[in-house]
Write a protein that holds these residues in place. Structure first.
Motif, PDB file in Angstrom:
ATOM      1  N   UNK A 102      34.691  50.396  40.367  1.00  0.00           N
ATOM      2  CA  UNK A 102      33.387  50.361  41.042  1.00  0.00           C
ATOM      3  C   UNK A 102      32.575  49.134  40.646  1.00  0.00           C
ATOM      4  N   UNK A 103      32.710  48.689  39.396  1.00  0.00           N
ATOM      5  CA  UNK A 103      32.026  47.451  38.976  1.00  0.00           C
ATOM      6  C   UNK A 103      32.564  46.260  39.771  1.00  0.00           C
ATOM      7  N   UNK A 104      33.897  46.227  39.967  1.00  0.00           N
ATOM      8  CA  UNK A 104      34.483  45.142  40.754  1.00  0.00           C
ATOM      9  C   UNK A 104      34.052  45.208  42.217  1.00  0.00           C
ATOM     10  N   UNK A 105      33.929  46.408  42.765  1.00  0.00           N
ATOM     11  CA  UNK A 105      33.440  46.542  44.139  1.00  0.00           C
ATOM     12  C   UNK A 105      32.009  46.013  44.233  1.00  0.00           C
ATOM     13  N   UNK A 106      31.182  46.360  43.266  1.00  0.00           N
ATOM     14  CA  UNK A 106      29.798  45.873  43.244  1.00  0.00           C
ATOM     15  C   UNK A 106      29.759  44.347  43.153  1.00  0.00           C
ATOM     16  N   UNK A 107      30.583  43.767  42.275  1.00  0.00           N
ATOM     17  CA  UNK A 107      30.636  42.306  42.167  1.00  0.00           C
ATOM     18  C   UNK A 107      31.124  41.668  43.477  1.00  0.00           C
ATOM     19  N   UNK A 138      26.510  35.480  47.292  1.00  0.00           N
ATOM     20  CA  UNK A 138      26.460  34.357  46.359  1.00  0.00           C
ATOM     21  C   UNK A 138      27.729  33.512  46.455  1.00  0.00           C
ATOM     22  N   UNK A 139      27.599  32.227  46.704  1.00  0.00           N
ATOM     23  CA  UNK A 139      28.785  31.393  46.914  1.00  0.00           C
ATOM     24  C   UNK A 139      29.663  31.211  45.677  1.00  0.00           C
ATOM     25  N   UNK A 140      29.123  31.293  44.490  1.00  0.00           N
ATOM     26  CA  UNK A 140      29.924  31.072  43.289  1.00  0.00           C
ATOM     27  C   UNK A 140      30.677  32.313  42.833  1.00  0.00           C
ATOM     28  N   UNK A 141      30.397  33.444  43.439  1.00  0.00           N
ATOM     29  CA  UNK A 141      31.042  34.695  43.050  1.00  0.00           C
ATOM     30  C   UNK A 141      32.037  35.081  44.141  1.00  0.00           C
ATOM     31  N   UNK A 142      33.330  35.007  43.852  1.00  0.00           N
ATOM     32  CA  UNK A 142      34.314  35.283  44.899  1.00  0.00           C
ATOM     33  C   UNK A 142      34.420  36.771  45.218  1.00  0.00           C
ATOM     34  N   UNK A 143      34.608  37.084  46.474  1.00  0.00           N
ATOM     35  CA  UNK A 143      34.697  38.479  46.907  1.00  0.00           C
ATOM     36  C   UNK A 143      36.113  39.026  46.788  1.00  0.00           C
ATOM     37  N   UNK A 144      37.056  38.312  47.344  1.00  0.00           N
ATOM     38  CA  UNK A 144      38.428  38.821  47.441  1.00  0.00           C
ATOM     39  C   UNK A 144      39.071  39.155  46.101  1.00  0.00           C
ATOM     40  N   UNK A 145      38.991  38.278  45.088  1.00  0.00           N
ATOM     41  CA  UNK A 145      39.619  38.651  43.812  1.00  0.00           C
ATOM     42  C   UNK A 145      39.034  39.928  43.211  1.00  0.00           C
ATOM     43  N   UNK A 146      37.749  40.138  43.397  1.00  0.00           N
ATOM     44  CA  UNK A 146      37.139  41.359  42.867  1.00  0.00           C
ATOM     45  C   UNK A 146      37.626  42.594  43.621  1.00  0.00           C
TER      46      UNK A 146
END
Length: 118
Positions: free
Chosen positions: A11-16, A23-31
């Protein structure tokens, strides 16, 4: 206890990942991939929830089976990366060093993504 820890991390990874959409510096797919891995070890229901998602479920399934991305997914991700990084770079108008850093990060991110097999 171990399953609860994996579920919490999932769930923390889903939130990230959700934050990474904005946010452009925070990637979605790897999380999302990490969340899927955590849910696979903790909760069949949550894992299926990610796999059945209409926006990114097919991409997660493909990654789990073949460790690959479709060309269409790469094109969409490239567009999102270019747009979000351009906005960020545009907002940092007087700070050339930060602009240059963001361009570098975007190029590394794009290079990494386009090296993943299709």
């Amino acid at each position: 206890m171990k399953k609860a820890l994996y579920a919490t991390c999932g769930w923390c990874f889903v939130l990230l990942a959700i934050i990474g959409v904005v946010l452009p510096l925070l990637p979605t797919t790897p999380f999302l991939i990490l969340a899927s891995a955590c849910f696979a070890k903790s909760s069949v229901r949550f894992h299926q929830m990610l796999l059945n998602n209409r926006w990114f479920g097919a991409d997660i399934k493909r990654w789990e089976k073949t460790r690959s991305m479709s060309r269409q997914t790469k094109k969409r991700a490239t567009l999102v990366i270019v747009v979000t990084f351009s906005i960020s770079i545009g907002l940092l108008h007087p700070r050339f060093a930060l602009q240059l850093m963001l361009v570098g990060i975007a190029l590394v991110l794009l290079g990494f993504m386009w090296r993943i097999k299709e």
